[in-house]
Design an enzyme around this catalytic site. Structure first.
Site, PDB file in Angstrom:
ATOM      1  N   SER A 257      -1.083   0.718   7.366  1.00 21.98           N
ATOM      2  CA  SER A 257      -1.356   1.874   6.502  1.00 21.98           C
ATOM      3  C   SER A 257      -1.991   3.063   7.212  1.00 21.98           C
ATOM      4  O   SER A 257      -2.621   2.920   8.259  1.00 21.98           O
ATOM      5  CB  SER A 257      -2.255   1.440   5.347  1.00 21.98           C
ATOM      6  OG  SER A 257      -1.478   0.667   4.472  1.00 21.98           O
TER       7      SER A 257
ATOM      8  N   ASP B 257       0.795  -1.236   0.000  1.00 22.12           N
ATOM      9  CA  ASP B 257       0.000   0.000   0.000  1.00 22.12           C
ATOM     10  C   ASP B 257       0.828   1.287   0.000  1.00 22.12           C
ATOM     11  O   ASP B 257       1.733   1.436   0.827  1.00 22.12           O
ATOM     12  CB  ASP B 257      -0.855   0.099   1.274  1.00 22.12           C
ATOM     13  CG  ASP B 257      -1.619  -1.148   1.593  1.00 22.12           C
ATOM     14  OD1 ASP B 257      -1.470  -2.142   0.891  1.00 22.12           O
ATOM     15  OD2 ASP B 257      -2.370  -1.092   2.580  1.00 22.12           O
TER      16      ASP B 257
HETATM   17  C1  FRU Z   1      -4.311  -3.386   2.501  1.00 22.64           C
HETATM   18  C2  FRU Z   1      -3.849  -3.699   3.904  1.00 22.64           C
HETATM   19  C3  FRU Z   1      -4.296  -2.659   4.887  1.00 22.64           C
HETATM   20  C4  FRU Z   1      -3.277  -2.754   5.993  1.00 22.64           C
HETATM   21  C5  FRU Z   1      -2.016  -3.049   5.216  1.00 22.64           C
HETATM   22  C6  FRU Z   1      -1.028  -3.933   5.911  1.00 22.64           C
HETATM   23  O1  FRU Z   1      -3.510  -3.981   1.531  1.00 22.64           O
HETATM   24  O2  FRU Z   1      -4.285  -4.981   4.298  1.00 22.64           O
HETATM   25  O3  FRU Z   1      -5.618  -2.811   5.328  1.00 22.64           O
HETATM   26  O4  FRU Z   1      -3.161  -1.574   6.740  1.00 22.64           O
HETATM   27  O5  FRU Z   1      -2.428  -3.663   3.998  1.00 22.64           O
HETATM   28  O6  FRU Z   1       0.168  -4.019   5.166  1.00 22.64           O
END
Ligand code: FRU
Length: 526
Positions: free
Chosen positions: A69, A8
């Site tokens: 994230s 992300d």
């Molecule tokens: C989305 C996610 C988010 C989380 C992050 C962890 O791809 O699952 O919800 O914060 O990736 O890396």
């Protein structure tokens, strides 16, 4: 090189002449795992990037397992702050604050976690693993700060709303800003205003009659969005139509594209979208190659003039990588023809092509209202002759076309209207097995009587990003040809329909290599 796992985009921003992109990164493996950090890159032009020290790494009880994230908000006085999800020592998801250690550092390298973290913990009725990914916060008309957190509760995906006077003490609003039953757990929500009659972006706190609002959520492996009205008095987002849980729901991109996030670029008054594009090969392949995941080319994003959907286009800075242009005008593609676009590096290219359809009335009839466009693309693939279509491009192709990724259109006639279907077909993209070769497809909201069918495709070795109808429908694909690599890759335009189409114009460029993740910085030539 150490194993690298990128996912992300986190906290993109423009601040004091520098674009920043943080992103989810596992420094210990090419795969996702515990110990995720916020890696940090900076750029003066959104194209060439240099890497900086990690901005956030697990260290405290409130993020002992991972720093997940989140987003940046620029507070009055040009003060950026981060809100992010910490995975705490008990594997609960909590929201934390971090601020720059030294605001006069032009690169904002070091970040300090607030000692009073966490600021928000999972509320009653919400599981500890269903509470994450704070958006950029915005300020209400009375100056109160608002932020939404992705969640799932009572069989509804939702954006839980929190409010604060001081950005430190947050209280949950009684109702979510929006919730939807036809969705799963919302990851990486994004909530932002778009101008009604301009491609310019506006700052996230703008809420007045000149804008509409967009709610984006990531679930079910895709980024979905709805357009609507933000009622700041009731603290409700009122979409023009709810998510339906069907293929008619709007997506940011109809291919591989997830966890996208936008920010307002005050330098050029535009809103820019970033997203993570995952691999289509196996985890074993990722471990072997030592990395996985990449960020799509940043896109400018705005509301279509008709007000129903978003439009996206690669940021204009990308054009600086264009090199040795080739072009063609008025080239007729008869039924069954294939025309090589030569003179460019087909493994790293940018192509803009427009098709003229002189006998539109001859398009075949189809009631498309009940069908899933992706299924039509899969069943009527590029080898299946229609009337108008399939026509388009064959990218990363071998000379004999045994390997090829087809990005193509079909035109159908319905009751009093025409329907344009856009497909990205990966079936024959590689002779390798064990790859996800799913075909992608979506309709393009244009009237071919009023405007030509156009396609822009960006090719970069293992990624193909396609923009149909001037950016109204976007499809991103990951492909791994075995033979059609580097100088062995070819690019063709093709028409496999019975009716001729004319390439009204074609411009194609080799693309130079961007400088990515250089250590030690780049000159600011902007
Ligand atoms: C989305 C996610 C988010 C989380 C992050 C962890 O791809 O699952 O919800 O914060 O990736 O890396």
């Amino acid at each position: 090189m150490a194993d690298i796992h990128y996912t992300d985009p986190n906290g993109p921003m423009y601040h004091n002449g520098v674009y920043h992109l943080f992103y989810q990164h596992n420094p210990h493996s090419a795969l996702f795992g515990d110990g995720m950090v916020w890696a940090h890159s900076a750029s003066y032009d959104l194209i060439n990037w240099f890497s900086l020290d990690h901005a956030l790494v697990p260290s405290e009880p409130f993020d002992a397992i991972s720093c997940w994230s989140g987003s940046v908000t620029i507070l009055p006085g040009n003060k950026p702050v981060i809100l992010y999800t910490g995975i705490d020592a008990n594997y609960n998801q909590v929201q934390n604050l971090a601020t720059p250690k030294n605001r006069s550092d032009p690169l904002l390298i070091e970040w300090v976690k607030y000692s009073g973290n966490p600021l928000m913990t999972p509320p009653k009725g919400v599981n500890g693993d269903n509470f994450r990914d704070p958006t950029t916060a915005w300020q209400g008309p009375d100056g109160t700060w608002k932020v939404v957190i992705g969640s799932y509760s009572n069989k509804q995906g939702m954006a839980i709303l929190y409010q604060s006077e001081d950005f430190v003490n947050w209280t949950m609003h009684q109702d979510p800003l929006y919730s939807a039953s036809k969705t799963e757990m919302w990851e990486c929500p994004d909530f932002f205003p778009v101008s009604i009659n301009s491609t310019n972006g506006v700052d996230t706190s703008v809420a007045n009659p000149s804008v509409r609002h967009v709610m984006k959520a990531s679930f079910n492996s895709h980024d979905y969005y709805i357009v609507g009205t933000y009622d700041t008095e009731q603290e409700k987002f009122l979409p023009d139509a709810d998510f339906t849980g069907t293929s008619s729901d709007l997506r940011i991109d109809y291919g591989k594209f997830y966890a996208s996030k936008t920010f307002f670029d005050s330098k050029k008054n535009r809103r820019i979208l970033w997203a993570w594009v995952n691999e289509s090969d196996s985890s074993e392949d990722d471990i072997q190659k030592g990395w996985s995941g990449l960020q799509a080319i940043p896109r400018q994003i705005w509301l279509d003039r008709a007000g129903k959907q978003l439009v996206q286009w690669p940021v204009e800075e990308l054009n600086n990588l264009r090199d040795n242009q080739v072009y063609a005008y008025g080239k007729k593609l008869k039924s069954g023809s294939v025309f090589e676009v030569s003179g460019i590096t087909a493994s790293q290219a940018d192509i803009e092509i427009m098709f003229e359809l002189p006998e539109l009335e001859e398009a075949e009839f189809m009631d498309t209202s009940l069908v899933d466009p992706q299924l039509i693309c899969d069943r009527q693939d590029s080898s299946v002759t229609g009337k108008y279509g399939p026509f388009g491009l064959l990218a990363l192709a071998t000379e004999d076309l045994t390997e090829r990724t087809a990005i193509f259109f079909r035109i159908f006639r319905g009751d009093n209207r025409y329907v344009v279907l856009m497909c990205s077909e990966q079936k024959r993209s590689s002779l390798r097995n064990n790859l996800d070769k799913t075909t992608y497809g979506a309709f393009v909201d244009i009237d071919p009587r009023q405007e030509m069918v156009s396609l822009r495709t960006l090719i970069d070795h293992s990624i193909i990003e396609s923009f149909g109808g001037k950016g109204r429908t976007c499809i991103t694909a990951r492909v791994y040809p075995k033979l059609a690599i580097n100088n062995e890759a070819h690019l063709f335009a093709f028409n496999n329909g019975t009716l001729s189409v004319t390439i009204s114009s074609l411009h194609a460029w080799s693309m130079d290599k961007a400088r990515v993740n250089c250590r030690g910085g780049l000159e600011n030539t902007e």
